[in-house]
Design a protein around this motif. Structure first.
Motif, short mmCIF file in Angstrom:
data_model
loop_
_atom_site.label_atom_id
_atom_site.label_comp_id
_atom_site.label_asym_id
_atom_site.label_seq_id
_atom_site.Cartn_x
_atom_site.Cartn_y
_atom_site.Cartn_z
N PHE A 1 0.84 -1.20 0.00
CA PHE A 1 0.00 0.00 0.00
C PHE A 1 0.88 1.25 0.00
O PHE A 1 1.68 1.46 0.92
CB PHE A 1 -0.91 0.00 1.23
CG PHE A 1 -1.89 -1.14 1.26
CD1 PHE A 1 -3.16 -0.99 0.74
CD2 PHE A 1 -1.53 -2.37 1.80
CE1 PHE A 1 -4.07 -2.04 0.76
CE2 PHE A 1 -2.43 -3.43 1.83
CZ PHE A 1 -3.71 -3.26 1.29
N ASP B 1 1.00 5.46 -0.22
CA ASP B 1 0.23 6.68 0.02
C ASP B 1 0.73 7.79 -0.91
O ASP B 1 1.89 8.20 -0.84
CB ASP B 1 0.38 7.10 1.48
CG ASP B 1 -0.49 8.29 1.83
OD1 ASP B 1 -1.28 8.72 0.97
OD2 ASP B 1 -0.37 8.80 2.96
N GLY C 1 4.96 7.45 0.70
CA GLY C 1 4.83 6.76 1.98
C GLY C 1 4.34 5.35 1.78
O GLY C 1 3.42 5.11 1.00
N LYS D 1 2.27 2.64 3.36
CA LYS D 1 1.27 2.50 4.44
C LYS D 1 1.35 1.13 5.09
O LYS D 1 1.19 0.99 6.30
CB LYS D 1 -0.13 2.74 3.87
CG LYS D 1 -0.32 4.16 3.35
CD LYS D 1 -1.62 4.30 2.55
CE LYS D 1 -2.84 4.25 3.45
NZ LYS D 1 -4.08 4.53 2.67
N ALA D 2 1.56 0.10 4.25
CA ALA D 2 1.60 -1.26 4.81
C ALA D 2 2.05 -2.23 3.74
O ALA D 2 1.93 -1.98 2.54
CB ALA D 2 0.23 -1.68 5.34
N SER E 1 -2.89 4.71 -3.13
CA SER E 1 -4.01 5.37 -2.46
C SER E 1 -3.91 6.88 -2.61
O SER E 1 -2.86 7.48 -2.32
CB SER E 1 -4.02 5.01 -0.96
OG SER E 1 -4.18 3.62 -0.79
N ARG F 1 -8.42 4.49 -4.95
CA ARG F 1 -7.16 3.79 -5.14
C ARG F 1 -7.03 3.35 -6.59
O ARG F 1 -8.00 3.23 -7.33
CB ARG F 1 -7.13 2.55 -4.25
CG ARG F 1 -8.25 1.60 -4.63
CD ARG F 1 -8.42 0.43 -3.72
NE ARG F 1 -9.55 -0.38 -4.19
CZ ARG F 1 -9.83 -1.58 -3.77
NH1 ARG F 1 -9.08 -2.15 -2.85
NH2 ARG F 1 -10.86 -2.24 -4.23
N ASN G 1 -10.55 3.37 5.49
CA ASN G 1 -9.11 3.51 5.41
C ASN G 1 -8.58 2.85 4.14
O ASN G 1 -7.75 3.40 3.43
CB ASN G 1 -8.45 2.88 6.64
CG ASN G 1 -7.12 3.54 6.97
OD1 ASN G 1 -6.43 4.00 6.09
ND2 ASN G 1 -6.78 3.58 8.25
N GLU G 2 -9.09 1.65 3.83
CA GLU G 2 -8.66 0.91 2.65
C GLU G 2 -9.68 -0.18 2.34
O GLU G 2 -10.03 -0.96 3.22
CB GLU G 2 -7.27 0.30 2.88
CG GLU G 2 -6.76 -0.56 1.77
CD GLU G 2 -6.72 0.16 0.44
OE1 GLU G 2 -7.27 -0.39 -0.55
OE2 GLU G 2 -6.16 1.26 0.37
N ILE H 1 -5.76 -1.11 7.35
CA ILE H 1 -4.97 -1.18 6.12
C ILE H 1 -4.48 -2.61 5.97
O ILE H 1 -3.75 -3.12 6.82
CB ILE H 1 -3.77 -0.21 6.15
CG1 ILE H 1 -4.26 1.23 6.33
CG2 ILE H 1 -2.97 -0.33 4.87
CD1 ILE H 1 -3.13 2.23 6.48
#
Length: 325
Positions: A14, A16, A41, A43-44, A108, A113, A258-259, A299
């Motif tokens: 993920f 950002d 970034g 995110k995960a 995202s 997305r 969030n996702e 996420i």
């Protein structure tokens, strides 16, 4: 009760893109300059794939699960296998030597997305000799490209061993809707899909386009399904149990998203686990929504999945309720 899930596993990364001066959004298109080095970034990094998502979700709700899946020979493939095993899922691997694992990069931006998706190319099969424990149910889902041989072999194995099939076709199957998928539809006792997929299946089988969800689910039962679960995004979900021919709807509950990745699998996993535990259709739907809400509030497709005690508690506290329509 033992469920054999057959389907894809992959890594979700993920990224950002919000509040980045080198990236803009114009007419629903992400704009960036070729040649730029753009800091982003992360995110995960988490597990994904319809097979892995559903198997993990079912296991967390107390159902014994094996996952027959397709991996490469790289470090990320090993990470998928070990993480699923840590969850208590037996992992049965069809390994593609010299291949990397399948990967989705989820960009995202704002509330939406874009997904960059890589799936290994090559024939996917199903080797029943690898199955160490006869399942009570097979959950057959997305397998990526060149999936027909695997589906055909699953149908043979299920018929020889008198094992019911719950079918949840992926995009590769729905984009084709060929004879192999039609055979799977005719054999399967349960169907898990979204509303648009249900419409496509119904139109292919009957030649008719049916927009009304109640009439749609009722028509699909003509083709042998005992249970149908259909999600409709922010509009909620529908279900039909052939025992009483009643169609139910449950509204979606609005939460901060969030996702969205993995929400459909989370719903299906909780619905199916609840059904196998002999709960009512209304309760299955409620628990499906609760699981999906937790996933979209987190996420990663596995991150928010509820465990049995958490699910029981949230089910007691919520005012969500399915209604007969």
């Amino acid at each position: 009760m033992h469920v054999l899930v057959i389907g894809s596993s992959l890594i979700d990364l993920f990224i950002d893109l919000d509040q980045n001066p080198q990236i803009s959004l114009e007419n629903e298109k992400i704009i960036l300059n070729l040649g730029d080095k753009i800091p982003v970034g992360v995110k995960a990094l988490s597990l994904g794939g319809n097979g892995g998502n559903t198997a993990a979700g079912i296991k967390k709700l107390g159902i014994d699960v094996s996952l027959y899946t397709y991996l490469g020979s790289d470090a990320l493939s090993n990470y998928i296998a070990s993480t699923m095993q840590d969850e208590g899922v037996e992992v049965i691997i069809e390994k593609k030597e010299g291949k990397t694992t399948s990967l989705s990069i989820i960009l995202s931006m704002g509330k939406d997305r874009t997904i960059l998706s890589h799936h290994n190319k090559g024939n996917h099969s199903f080797d029943s000799s690898k199955i160490t424990k006869k399942p009570d149910l097979i959950y057959l889902t997305s397998i990526g490209n060149e999936w027909e041989e695997a589906y055909k072999n699953v149908l043979v194995y299920a018929k020889e061993n008198n094992i019911p099939i719950a079918l949840s076709p992926g995009s590769a199957q729905m984009n084709d809707l060929n004879e192999t998928l039609l055979q799977s539809i005719h054999v399967a006792k349960m169907l898990f899909c979204n509303l648009e997929e249900a419409k496509k299946i119904c139109e292919k089988l009957s030649g008719n386009t049916i927009d009304d969800p109640k009439n749609l689910l009722t028509k699909i039962t003509d083709y042998g399904f005992e249970l149908i679960s259909v999600t409709d995004g922010e509009n909620g979900a529908y279900a039909l149990n052939d025992k009483n021919k009643s169609v139910y709807k449950i509204e979606a509950k609005q939460v901060d998203v969030n996702e969205k990745t993995g929400a459909g699998d989370a719903y299906a996993a909780a619905f199916l686990a609840s059904y196998l535990n002999n709960l009512s259709i209304e309760e299955c739907m409620k628990r499906g929504v609760l699981n999906a809400l937790e996933v979209i509030s987190s996420i990663g497709a596995h991150t928010g999945q509820l465990r049995s005690e958490e699910m029981d508690q949230k089910s007691k506290e919520t005012d969500l309720q399915a209604q007969k329509i």
